[in-house]
Enzyme design. Structure first.
Site, PDB file in Angstrom:
ATOM      1  N   LYS A 170      -2.753   8.544  -1.454  1.00  0.00           N
ATOM      2  CA  LYS A 170      -3.042   7.553  -0.959  1.00  0.00           C
ATOM      3  C   LYS A 170      -4.672   7.595  -0.984  1.00  0.00           C
ATOM      4  O   LYS A 170      -5.379   8.563  -0.109  1.00  0.00           O
ATOM      5  CB  LYS A 170      -2.665   6.636   0.339  1.00  0.00           C
ATOM      6  CG  LYS A 170      -3.506   5.520   1.236  1.00  0.00           C
ATOM      7  CD  LYS A 170      -2.896   4.374  -0.094  1.00  0.00           C
ATOM      8  CE  LYS A 170      -1.788   4.241   0.023  1.00  0.00           C
ATOM      9  NZ  LYS A 170      -1.359   3.015  -1.325  1.00  0.00           N
ATOM     10  N   ASP A 226       2.065  11.383  -3.120  1.00  0.00           N
ATOM     11  CA  ASP A 226       3.110  10.832  -4.254  1.00  0.00           C
ATOM     12  C   ASP A 226       3.357  11.834  -5.528  1.00  0.00           C
ATOM     13  O   ASP A 226       4.478  11.578  -5.838  1.00  0.00           O
ATOM     14  CB  ASP A 226       2.576   9.693  -4.074  1.00  0.00           C
ATOM     15  CG  ASP A 226       2.677   8.830  -3.778  1.00  0.00           C
ATOM     16  OD1 ASP A 226       1.877   8.378  -2.771  1.00  0.00           O
ATOM     17  OD2 ASP A 226       3.304   7.870  -3.325  1.00  0.00           O
ATOM     18  N   ARG A 262       7.105   1.303  -9.198  1.00  0.00           N
ATOM     19  CA  ARG A 262       6.039   1.215  -8.826  1.00  0.00           C
ATOM     20  C   ARG A 262       5.578   2.703  -9.562  1.00  0.00           C
ATOM     21  O   ARG A 262       6.192   3.294 -10.128  1.00  0.00           O
ATOM     22  CB  ARG A 262       5.843   1.810  -7.254  1.00  0.00           C
ATOM     23  CG  ARG A 262       6.115   0.335  -5.939  1.00  0.00           C
ATOM     24  CD  ARG A 262       5.628   0.452  -4.610  1.00  0.00           C
ATOM     25  NE  ARG A 262       4.157   1.386  -4.525  1.00  0.00           N
ATOM     26  CZ  ARG A 262       3.638   1.498  -3.790  1.00  0.00           C
ATOM     27  NH1 ARG A 262       4.350   1.740  -2.824  1.00  0.00           N
ATOM     28  NH2 ARG A 262       2.324   2.029  -4.242  1.00  0.00           N
TER      29      ARG A 262
END
Ligand code: MRU
Length: 350
Positions: free
Chosen positions: A249, A238, A88
């Protein structure tokens, strides 16, 4: 509290976050490839948890290595690191954890350790990353609780809880610590389309902890912030760029704009492993785009007509000017973030 991720001898066991809250199913990973698949398919998700999983995956993979000499072992180690780093793109904790495993390996290789010794060292480093994450979350919780007023009504987005970390959580760590001090009256959780981390995971964690919880759809947040006496918004992250811009998000940016318009403080709770001083501002943060199917289908049912195209960015970037404070394991960071983040990083290294 169920552990998010744990060893069972040389295998890694994770609760399958795709199945919650309906089913508590555990996935076993024997190899680094199993862990890479668990990260890409969202069995495990959340920035710190992804980093911990990658470190444990590297340790598990190298323990099983059939390499005959340290040279071959080193080639395999680098390939394993590359595979996990490709899972990711947005959460910097993943790259931070892989870099830390590489530093540990490098120190062992320099000292002339055998493949078996190197494998043992990697396991110890992965365990340290896991345990330090839990400790960081508890410290974040305690630091964040200081800005939570008595009788607080709090809004959160996505899941920045125990499931997104090695345990306790970041944004939910703040809520847990404040709740333990008797300060939390009510928590509102955005459902967090399309993957529903808020509705499925955050609500599950809070209900299990006995914290009064209401789930809203993402589009209700404006009305909630205007009419429901919300004291603060707290979210995870993140990646935090050097100037304090925060990737989190998708929907966090919308919330931050709404919170700003209603003069409600929005705090970001994250460990230092989420801070990326090499990225000067949010425009340099890579944003993952996920499969259209996450948007076109809800619980297996198609809700978008064939022929419509879909845009599915998994994260957005909130400009630093909309963030009241960043809560880390070393305390609260306030604007101007360029200076406070840099001096905190210097202090953390010392
Ligand atoms: O796509 P996800 O579920 O991995 O996204 C998770 C988030 O955006 C969290 O808010 C973030 O990783 C912080 S978790 C402590």
């Amino acid at each position: 509290m169920l552990p998010t991720i744990a060893w069972d001898l040389d295998e890694i066991v994770m609760i399958d976050q795709r199945k919650l809250p309906g089913q508590e199913i555990y996935v076993r990973c024997r190899t680094a490839k199993d862990v890479a698949k668990a990260i890409t398919t969202m069995v495990i998700r959340g920035a710190p948890a992804i980093g911990v999983a990658a470190a444990m995956g590297i340790a598990a993979g190298m323990k099983r290595s059939k390499a005959t000499g340290t040279r071959q072992f080193t080639v395999e180690f680098n390939q394993t690191c590359d595979m996990l780093a490709a899972t990711r793109p947005t959460a910097v904790n993943l790259f931070w954890a892989v870099a830390r495993m590489k530093r540990s390996f490098g120190a062992g290789a320099l000292a002339g350790e055998s493949a078996a010794e190197l494998a043992g060292r990697l396991r110890r480093e992965a365990d340290a990353i896991h345990d330090e994450d839990v400790a960081a979350c508890r410290a974040i919780g305690d630091a964040g609780a200081t800005v939570v007023p008595a009788g607080a009504r709090i809004l959160t987005h996505c899941n920045a809880g125990a499931l997104a970390t090695a345990g306790y959580g970041t944004a939910l760590g703040v809520i847990r610590s404040a709740s333990a001090q008797g300060k939390v009256a009510h928590v509102f959780a955005d459902e967090t389309r399309p993957f529903l981390q808020g509705a499925r995971l955050t609500a599950w964690e809070l209900v299990n902890d006995g914290i009064p919880t209401t789930v809203i759809t993402d589009s209700m947040a404006g009305l909630l912030l205007r009419d429901q006496k919300i004291d603060l918004v707290v979210v995870g992250a993140d990646r935090i760029a050097a100037n304090g811009d925060v990737a989190n998000k998708v929907g966090t940016y919308t919330l931050a704009m709404l919170a700003h318009a209603h003069q409600i403080p929005l705090y970001v709770a994250a460990p230092c492993s989420t801070i990326d001083l090499d990225t000067s501002d949010g425009s340099g943060i890579p944003i993952e785009e996920r499969s259209a199917k996450e948007v076109t289908h809800v619980g297996g049912t198609q809700v978008v007509p064939d022929g419509a195209t879909v845009w599915n960015p998994a994260f957005d970037v909130t400009p630093h000017r909309l963030i009241a404070g960043i809560i880390t394991e070393h305390g609260m960071i306030r604007p101007p973030y360029v200076e406070s983040l840099r001096s905190m990083a210097r202090g953390a290294q010392a």
